[in-house]
Design an enzyme around this catalytic site. Sequence first.
Site, PDB file in Angstrom:
ATOM      1  N   GLY A   9       0.835  -1.214   0.000  1.00 60.89           N
ATOM      2  CA  GLY A   9       0.000   0.000   0.000  1.00 60.89           C
ATOM      3  C   GLY A   9       0.863   1.254   0.000  1.00 60.89           C
ATOM      4  N   GLY A  12      -0.206   5.080  -0.875  1.00 60.19           N
ATOM      5  CA  GLY A  12      -1.214   5.792  -0.080  1.00 60.19           C
ATOM      6  C   GLY A  12      -0.614   7.001   0.617  1.00 60.19           C
ATOM      7  N   GLN A  13      -1.445   7.643   1.442  1.00 58.51           N
ATOM      8  CA  GLN A  13      -1.025   8.899   2.075  1.00 58.51           C
ATOM      9  C   GLN A  13       0.234   8.711   2.930  1.00 58.51           C
ATOM     10  OE1 GLN A  13      -3.311  10.290   5.369  1.00 58.51           O
ATOM     11  NE2 GLN A  13      -2.583  12.384   5.205  1.00 58.51           N
ATOM     12  N   ILE A  36      -1.167  -1.519  -5.935  1.00 59.24           N
ATOM     13  CA  ILE A  36      -1.902  -1.939  -7.129  1.00 59.24           C
ATOM     14  C   ILE A  36      -1.894  -0.839  -8.190  1.00 59.24           C
ATOM     15  CG2 ILE A  36      -3.398  -3.664  -6.058  1.00 59.24           C
ATOM     16  CD1 ILE A  36      -5.531  -1.480  -5.755  1.00 59.24           C
ATOM     17  N   ASP A  50      -1.120  -6.954  -5.506  1.00 57.58           N
ATOM     18  CA  ASP A  50      -2.458  -6.935  -4.903  1.00 57.58           C
ATOM     19  C   ASP A  50      -2.352  -7.801  -3.653  1.00 57.58           C
ATOM     20  OD1 ASP A  50      -5.026  -7.450  -4.119  1.00 57.58           O
ATOM     21  OD2 ASP A  50      -5.792  -7.800  -6.144  1.00 57.58           O
ATOM     22  N   ILE A  51      -2.655  -7.219  -2.517  1.00 66.25           N
ATOM     23  CA  ILE A  51      -2.439  -7.906  -1.251  1.00 66.25           C
ATOM     24  C   ILE A  51      -3.279  -9.188  -1.147  1.00 66.25           C
ATOM     25  CG2 ILE A  51      -4.147  -6.580   0.125  1.00 66.25           C
ATOM     26  CD1 ILE A  51      -0.617  -7.658   1.158  1.00 66.25           C
ATOM     27  N   TYR A 140     -14.060  -0.678   8.647  1.00 63.70           N
ATOM     28  CA  TYR A 140     -12.614  -0.380   8.763  1.00 63.70           C
ATOM     29  C   TYR A 140     -12.157  -0.569  10.214  1.00 63.70           C
ATOM     30  CZ  TYR A 140      -8.525   2.842   8.981  1.00 63.70           C
ATOM     31  OH  TYR A 140      -7.301   3.427   9.184  1.00 63.70           O
ATOM     32  N   LYS A 144      -9.673  -3.449  11.888  1.00 62.72           N
ATOM     33  CA  LYS A 144      -8.432  -3.093  12.588  1.00 62.72           C
ATOM     34  C   LYS A 144      -8.402  -3.661  14.012  1.00 62.72           C
ATOM     35  CE  LYS A 144      -6.160  -0.745   9.429  1.00 62.72           C
ATOM     36  NZ  LYS A 144      -4.789  -1.073   8.975  1.00 62.72           N
ATOM     37  N   ILE A 170      -3.955  11.700   9.981  1.00 66.09           N
ATOM     38  CA  ILE A 170      -2.603  12.155   9.627  1.00 66.09           C
ATOM     39  C   ILE A 170      -2.676  13.298   8.611  1.00 66.09           C
ATOM     40  CG2 ILE A 170      -0.354  11.461   8.714  1.00 66.09           C
ATOM     41  CD1 ILE A 170      -1.053  10.045  11.341  1.00 66.09           C
TER      42      ILE A 170
END
Length: 313
Positions: A9, A12-13, A36, A50-51, A140, A144, A170
Amino acid sequence: MNPKILVTGANGQIGTTLVSALREEYGIDNVVSSDITEPKEITGPHCFLDILNEQRLREHVKDLGITQIYHLAAILSANGEWNPLKTWNVNFNGLLSILELAKEEKIERIFFPSTIAVHGLNTPKTQTPQHAALDPTTVYGMSKVTGELWCNYYFKRYGVDVRSVRYPGIIGYRSIPHGGTTDYAVEIFHEAIKNNNYECFLEKDTRLPMMYMPDAIRATVKIMQAPKNDLQIRTSYNLAGMSFTPKEIFEEIKKHLPNFTISYKPDFRQEIAASWSESIDDQAARSDWGWAHEYDLEKMTQDMIFQIKKQYE
Ligand code: AKB
């Protein structure tokens, strides 16, 4: 010897900034980014991954001689609600593949990002303690919390050295977050500088825990470098930087951009935000592995405005 790192990933941010920081710390060729999509800028080895493709993941880890994995691939809180089953699959089954692989291939260390989204309606709202009720309302958050428990299980049962922090929202200038509830705190800077106006999707008094990216990156590298025996918590550490409301960040930005205006049009993300904590007690991280944040609202705002202005110039 330097570790050989895989970041999932990575586009991502957080990944975008973390990969650069890890490359600076351990050398460009020792940090393989994966996602991806292609990265915006190629700054070192990158592979398509792809995870959910367990076999590819296994091949990459073996072929590249990976010794540490930073497993960032996940679908965030707001986007997750559009497709709950896919979110569960990516977030939870993706993590299980990483943990299994770590067990079998004796991966030295794993980093698993958790989040304030593990908190829910019965979690104490202010100065949320490390050990509190975790009853999230988003898929989500559910993925987690469950992920944290499995990390703890793999550590206790198989000795997999998995380390984790619960990131607040973040804020950074190098990348735009996608699909989160705290994304407003990044968007607001871009809109303030480009358009002098921002329509906020949360109500003005919704207080949330936040952190500036340099602090988040330091925390991540620090927990991964901490001596194994210092880490007493193997689910995930609470982590805190600052807490503010949309109104407070607006007022702080306005000190630098006096013509800036804001309006509020809460959408479905308001309910998600209202289910989370307002502030976090991260004493355990501070005493176990020496965590300390550097940025408050004022210092972060000053730097964000400086950096984003530079980008638009
Ligand atoms: C989100 O808003 O979903 C994320 C998070 C708090 O984990 N930024």
